[in-house]
Design a protein around this motif. Sequence first.
Motif, mmCIF file in Angstrom:
data_model
loop_
_atom_site.group_PDB
_atom_site.id
_atom_site.type_symbol
_atom_site.label_atom_id
_atom_site.label_comp_id
_atom_site.label_asym_id
_atom_site.label_seq_id
_atom_site.Cartn_x
_atom_site.Cartn_y
_atom_site.Cartn_z
ATOM 1 N N LEU A 1 -6.175 7.863 -4.210
ATOM 2 C CA LEU A 1 -6.014 6.548 -3.598
ATOM 3 C C LEU A 1 -5.797 6.687 -2.103
ATOM 4 C CD1 LEU A 1 -3.846 4.346 -5.945
ATOM 5 C CD2 LEU A 1 -6.068 3.822 -4.956
ATOM 6 N N ALA B 1 0.829 -1.201 0.000
ATOM 7 C CA ALA B 1 0.000 0.000 0.000
ATOM 8 C C ALA B 1 0.866 1.254 0.000
ATOM 9 C CB ALA B 1 -0.919 -0.011 1.213
ATOM 10 N N GLN C 1 -2.625 9.217 -6.966
ATOM 11 C CA GLN C 1 -2.208 8.674 -5.669
ATOM 12 C C GLN C 1 -2.835 9.414 -4.506
ATOM 13 O OE1 GLN C 1 1.819 8.802 -6.837
ATOM 14 N NE2 GLN C 1 2.043 6.576 -6.594
ATOM 15 N N PHE D 1 -7.897 5.125 0.869
ATOM 16 C CA PHE D 1 -7.257 4.295 1.881
ATOM 17 C C PHE D 1 -7.635 4.764 3.284
ATOM 18 C CE2 PHE D 1 -3.484 3.097 4.389
ATOM 19 C CZ PHE D 1 -3.529 1.735 4.166
ATOM 20 N N VAL E 1 4.371 1.080 -9.128
ATOM 21 C CA VAL E 1 3.016 1.085 -8.554
ATOM 22 C C VAL E 1 2.318 -0.225 -8.879
ATOM 23 C CG1 VAL E 1 0.753 2.194 -8.679
ATOM 24 C CG2 VAL E 1 2.818 3.581 -8.551
ATOM 25 N N GLY F 1 3.785 1.488 -1.209
ATOM 26 C CA GLY F 1 4.348 1.629 -2.550
ATOM 27 C C GLY F 1 3.359 2.239 -3.517
ATOM 28 N N VAL F 2 2.106 1.773 -3.464
ATOM 29 C CA VAL F 2 1.096 2.292 -4.375
ATOM 30 C C VAL F 2 0.891 3.786 -4.138
ATOM 31 C CG1 VAL F 2 -1.367 2.227 -4.900
ATOM 32 C CG2 VAL F 2 -0.093 0.123 -4.743
ATOM 33 N N LEU F 3 0.887 4.163 -2.866
ATOM 34 C CA LEU F 3 0.563 5.556 -2.552
ATOM 35 C C LEU F 3 1.760 6.481 -2.741
ATOM 36 C CD1 LEU F 3 -1.620 5.160 0.642
ATOM 37 C CD2 LEU F 3 -2.345 5.575 -1.697
ATOM 38 N N ALA F 4 2.952 5.982 -2.525
ATOM 39 C CA ALA F 4 4.075 6.896 -2.432
ATOM 40 C C ALA F 4 4.996 6.861 -3.639
ATOM 41 C CB ALA F 4 4.874 6.604 -1.169
ATOM 42 N N ARG F 5 5.066 5.752 -4.338
ATOM 43 C CA ARG F 5 6.011 5.692 -5.460
ATOM 44 C C ARG F 5 5.470 6.451 -6.652
ATOM 45 N NH1 ARG F 5 10.778 2.982 -3.975
ATOM 46 N NH2 ARG F 5 11.347 3.850 -5.984
ATOM 47 N N ARG F 6 6.389 7.004 -7.458
ATOM 48 C CA ARG F 6 5.953 7.790 -8.599
ATOM 49 C C ARG F 6 6.002 6.985 -9.902
ATOM 50 N NH1 ARG F 6 4.118 10.039 -5.264
ATOM 51 N NH2 ARG F 6 4.534 12.077 -4.367
#
Lengths: 102, 628
Positions: free
Chosen positions: B609, A19, B606, B613, A31, A21-26
């Motif tokens: 998202l 999660a 994001q 979340f 992702v 990674g999904v939220l923070a990686r660009r």
Amino acid sequence: MTPLQQYLALSMALFFIGAWGVLARRNLILVVMCVELMLNAINIALVAFSNYSPTGAGRGEVFVFFVFALAAAEAAIGLAIAIAMYRLKEKLSVDDLDEMKG
Amino acid sequence: MKAAVLLIPLLPLASFIITGLFGKRFFKEKSHYLSVGAVAVSWLLSMYLIVEVERGEELHWQVYSWIAAGSFKVDIGFLVDQLTAVMLLVVSTVGLMVHVYSIGYMKGDGGYYRFFAYLNLFMFSMFMLILGNNFLMLYVFWEAVGLCSYLLISFWYTKKSAANAGTKAFLVNRVGDFGFGLGIMLIFVTLGTLSYSGVFEAAGTIGTGTMTAICLLLFMGAMGKSAQFPLHVWLPDAMEGPTPVSSLIHAATMVNAGVYMVARSNPLFAESHTAMFVVALVGTFTAIFAASIGLVQNDIKKVLAYSTVSQLGYMFMALGVGAWGAGMFHLIAHGFFKGLLFLCSGSVIHALSGEQDMRKMGGLKNKTKITYWTFVIGALAISGFPGLAGFWSKDSILAGSFNHGYWYFWAVGLIVAFMTAFYMFRLIFMTFHGKPRDEKAFAHAHESPRSMTMPLILLAIPSALIGLALGLPPEDGHIDKFLEPVFEAAGIAPHAFGAVDLGLMALSALVGIGGILLAWQFYVKRPDDLPAKAGARAGFLYKAALNKYWIDEFYFAAVINPVMALGRGLWRWVDMAMIDGFVNGSARFFHGVGMALKPTQSGKIQAYLFSMFLGFLALLVAYLILTV
């Protein structure tokens, strides 16, 4: 026998790493990979529950196969989007996908 | 007869439509051919109808059912009887004369076709008003003539004063029509019908109180249309319209509609002594009130306008005291001579290229011979000079009020007769006699064209002779016998002419001549000092009459300004502040909310998202708290 809590702890750790990674990686590919990580965290939880359940043996494993199939499809679409995006923008940062903003 | 009844109103209507639609492009300065032709044929047919009625024919004709809603039934129908015949005589004759006159008077005006179209529309409405056989038709065409009046008063609509005068006439009439409408509703509620025959047959069954209410409400309408105090204020201002309009609508026909309505409703009024007395009282007061204003006015048309108000008061006085026939007789006579006088004044104004102030006239006698002599005939007729129309009609009113026991109305009427003679000859002497006071205007003065002088001559004849033709012998003359069936219900039998009547007649003749002689003394013998001296002597009274007793100012202070202030207050505090404030406020609120939430729509996937979340976590926490 390893207690259920340890499996679930592992599953949860993997899920939150995904999660994060999904939220923070660009990078779009990262992702997509993190989404796979989240799905597999769920798989671990399902298998663990299935194994420890007195009546439901085997049902969790069946469910895991569905998740695999879904994950494969998702990976295919996710990568296709990545390729299409690269063709369009020549970069892969998700921050550039903001055409829908209000 | 039926064909004639249909054609009389429909010809002017057709002419109105055609002239109105095609006048601007095709007819232009030939617009009058069709209009005058249509009215001329209507006139011929009217004469035919009058002859038929004279022979004893009557017509009650339901043409078709106009409104049928439950118990509310109104037909389009015609009623031709003696009263209709009398009105037709005046309306069609003066109407035709005014149409012919307008050819000369309106020549070269930019709205030539429009003028004739409006005149035709007026003729149509007026004919329908007098031919209808129920109160609703009366009301509808009552409003229609009011509309024509409005259109024609403000005919020169680029002139602010004319536009204002039209609006004023419309609004003041609205006050009266409000009462009229209520009266008609009350008739329907009480009797369940609106046709004349049905209402009059049942007149005896209504209680006195209700009947008085009905009559007073109806009379309120008559007060508006016939310019009775306190609703008289619009008529003098209506002189802003072209002079033929003043002659036709504001002297000879439309303003008589109120008199006609009261006369038509005589079976109702006969049932209510109170209402009759109010009619007589208002009429008498208006007569002397308006005459006193007429004494001091300087605008030639204003003098005639106040004279009209005063003479209409006379007619109501006659109706109120029960001298129905005398009232209608005066309506005919007045229609002719006042129509004539207005057309004459128009001819004078035309001769002086638009000058209306009598103080700038004078000495026109030899320059405009026909106008002068016809004017004198008209003035003699209205002053009650023995033998002329006004003498017989006015005398029968005065004698009627005296003989019916209203000596006080008679006394006031006599004073009014004196004032009438005085102000009419003041007008004549100031306009036509003495030295010209404005040399420049005088030098250009000229007699009007044939199309204008011909109607003057043709109207001077009935002004002089119609009294002899209809009024002999006095109080039981031809006209009284002719109208007797109409006023049967009112039930006042004409009485034989006796020594008292002869004395009254001599008295009213003397009073009229006395007024003329006094005017001679004032404005021919000593025009330089006597009027000014008398004015100074009368002091406050003179000032009050000159300012029309400040009635307009009073209305401004009592009604118009408060209403305007109320309107402005409602606009500013209710409409602007509250209603607009609420609407704009709610819009501003949602705008603000939108602006506040706008940053959340960043387009960053994001971020979305992340909020999903967080939301999921919140749900989860809530679930755990609630279930565990």
